[in-house]
Design an enzyme around this catalytic site. Structure first.
Site, PDB file in Angstrom:
ATOM      1  N   LYS A  52       0.853  -1.196   0.000  1.00 24.64           N
ATOM      2  CA  LYS A  52       0.000   0.000   0.000  1.00 24.64           C
ATOM      3  C   LYS A  52       0.886   1.242   0.000  1.00 24.64           C
ATOM      4  O   LYS A  52       1.804   1.339   0.805  1.00 24.64           O
ATOM      5  CB  LYS A  52      -0.865   0.024   1.266  1.00 24.64           C
ATOM      6  CG  LYS A  52      -2.039  -0.931   1.256  1.00 24.64           C
ATOM      7  CD  LYS A  52      -2.878  -0.748   2.505  1.00 24.64           C
ATOM      8  CE  LYS A  52      -3.956  -1.821   2.619  1.00 24.64           C
ATOM      9  NZ  LYS A  52      -5.032  -1.688   1.608  1.00 24.64           N
ATOM     10  N   ARG A  69     -10.144 -11.643   2.058  1.00 26.44           N
ATOM     11  CA  ARG A  69     -11.056 -12.668   1.532  1.00 26.44           C
ATOM     12  C   ARG A  69     -10.411 -14.056   1.539  1.00 26.44           C
ATOM     13  O   ARG A  69     -11.101 -15.055   1.567  1.00 26.44           O
ATOM     14  CB  ARG A  69     -11.527 -12.265   0.129  1.00 26.44           C
ATOM     15  CG  ARG A  69     -10.427 -12.119  -0.864  1.00 26.44           C
ATOM     16  CD  ARG A  69     -10.858 -11.340  -2.097  1.00 26.44           C
ATOM     17  NE  ARG A  69     -10.923  -9.897  -1.865  1.00 26.44           N
ATOM     18  CZ  ARG A  69     -11.375  -9.021  -2.752  1.00 26.44           C
ATOM     19  NH1 ARG A  69     -11.832  -9.437  -3.922  1.00 26.44           N
ATOM     20  NH2 ARG A  69     -11.400  -7.732  -2.477  1.00 26.44           N
TER      21      ARG A  69
END
Ligand code: BES
Ligand code: MN
Ligand code: ZN
Length: 485
Positions: free
Chosen positions: A279, A353
């Protein structure tokens, strides 16, 4: 803990007999004239309330606060504007009570009373009012001061809140409910706020163990070796890049016999750097909040147990870090999930996920009546509902109805998104059973959910994406922004 150090009680008392550092009285814009009870109080204080309304221009605009200081048995009479009666609802009440509580604390008040009936509109039940007022002040007054070492003695705090009622009802169960829920919320905030160098997977797992011990709940913690042995390939794949090893925590609460449990699965990424798809700044900031779902799930178990809610729960929380290392998983890797499905990785920042995939299949094995997952899953949730509400997806009518009821009761807004078949197209992989992300910029909340759906094995399922609402941008009402405090 902030909330546990504040005592809140409901007390039947005449207004003229109240003795406290401050008293909150609510007024509607259209009803600025004093009723009989206020007139008596006003007389007792030499007409100070009526003159404040007349001469100081108190209009009872929503959120307006005027203090009248006295040297009598109430030191500070606080006139609180509730705005127009037609627009008044529990959202307004909650924000006003929280803001007024914070204001009093910041003015060094340690104890205050709230005149219950002035905050009602004739339609709300006293029980509901008491509960909402207690919750809003306890949650609103939250702060995180653990890591402040200077001037600790100057930290101001409220010690006592008294809700003045006029009926003989006892509000014990409302008070207990409010204090248990506020405690769960504030302890969740504490752990979410705890920095990632401290709150590692191991730390959060030990914390869960403590909760379980205190509440007599069953708690199993699986370490890295066991998780590997269980063949949770997606979870292990994500966790591999960190020296802080993963844990899988399973907590069980049995509040009902002969009822299938409800499974609650919470995403517990203690820090999300993005992995090899690192990020960039500033998006990497605050990624300690990526464990919010797991921490919330643990405290739901604690609250249900304290309140003796007649249900059974199995709480499953995968805990790990998403970091950069020579052992990190990569884009183009193919991982094999706990249920045997192969998953092609396209972006290591979509790690949530993956750990949820294995935790959901594990939860489904417990044959629960429903699976609810709570996860800081996508940045795309910001695009859907902004900071105002939380998007969810659901495969079951009862679950949907129950969540919507809970949303009304908790004043936390939610909105459902569809799980249309078309979205599955974008998860097709050339070489594996499935890809873990869809096409960039398209329906990110839904495609993440569509991926998860592969792992719930047809169990009625509710997925709550708190990617945005886990953190508040503003310091308003029950929300507390640390950046501004
Ligand atoms: N934990 C993040 C989601 C998130 C991002 C929450 C920003 C709060 C603020 C999650 O693991 C993530 O990085 N999701 C990616 C998925 C993408 C790579 C498909 C996202 O939403 O950008
Ligand atoms: Mn991520
Ligand atoms: Zn994440």
């Amino acid at each position: 803990m902030e909330s546990s150090s504040i005592s809140v009680k409901a007390l039947k008392k005449e207004l003229t007999k109240v003795k406290d550092s401050a008293l909150l009285i609510g007024f509607f814009k259209e009803k600025l004239s004093l009723n009989e009870e206020f007139k008596k109080l006003d007389m007792q204080f030499g007409g100070i309330i009526s003159s404040c309304i007349k001469n100081n221009g108190f209009k009872a605009e929503k959120g307006e606060i005027k203090s009248v200081y006295t040297n009598k048995n109430i030191k500070n009479i606080v006139l609180v504007g509730l705005g127009g009666e037609k627009k008044y609802n529990f959202d307004v009440l909650s924000a006003i009570i929280a803001d007024a509580s914070k204001r009093l604390r910041d003015n060094s008040t340690e104890s205050f009373s709230i005149f219950l009936s002035s905050f009602g509109n004739g339609k709300f039940k006293d029980e509901e009012l008491v509960e909402k007022i207690a919750l809003s002040s306890l949650i609103g007054l939250y702060r995180f001061t653990e890591y402040k070492t200077k001037d600790r003695d100057k930290i101001k705090s409220i010690k006592q809140i008294t809700i003045i009622t006029s009926s003989n009802k006892n509000f014990d169960s409302e008070m207990q409910y409010a204090s248990v829920v506020a405690d769960a919320v504030n302890k969740t905030r504490d752990l979410v706020n705890t920095p990632p160098n401290v709150a590692t997977p191991e730390y959060v797992a030990s914390y869960a163990k403590e909760i379980a011990k205190k509440n007599n709940l069953k708690c199993i913690i699986f370490d890295e070796k066991q998780i590997e042995k269980m063949k949770m390939g997606c979870f292990i794949g994500v966790a591999k890049g960190s020296i802080n090893k993963p844990r899988l925590v399973v907590i069980e609460y049995h509040g009902a016999k002969n009822k299938k449990p409800i499974a609650i699965v919470g995403k517990g990424v203690t820090f999300d750097s993005g992995g090899l798809n690192l990020k960039p700044y500033p998006y990497i900031l605050n990624m300690k909040d990526d464990k919010g779902g797991a921490v919330a799930a643990m405290h739901i178990a604690e609250a249900c147990s304290k309140l003796k809610i007649p249900i059974s729960l199995v709480v499953v929380t995968p805990l790990c870090e998403n970091m950069i290392d020579a052992a990190s998983y990569r884009p183009d890797d193919v991982l094999t999930a706990y249920n045997g499905m192969t998953v092609e990785i396209k972006n290591t920042d979509a790690e949530g996920r993956l750990i949820l995939a294995d935790a959901l299949s594990y939860a489904a094995e417990k044959k629960p009546q429903a699976i609810i997952d709570i996860a800081t899953l996508t940045g795309a949730s910001l695009v859907v509902l902004g900071y105002v509400g939380t998007p969810f997806v659901c495969t079951d009518d009862d679950l949907r109805k129950n969540l919507n009821n809970a949303s009304v009761k908790s004043l936390e807004k939610v909105w459902e998104l569809p799980l249309w078949q078309e979205y599955d197209e974008s998860l097709k992989s050339d070489i594996a059973d499935v890809k873990h992300i869809g096409d960039e910029g398209e329906a990110g909340v839904i495609t993440a959910a569509m991926f998860l759906k592969n792992f719930v094995n047809e169990v009625p399922w509710l997925h709550i994406d708190i990617g945005t609402t886990v953190w508040s941008k503003v310091d308003k009402g029950v929300h507390n922004s640390l950046e501004q405090s």
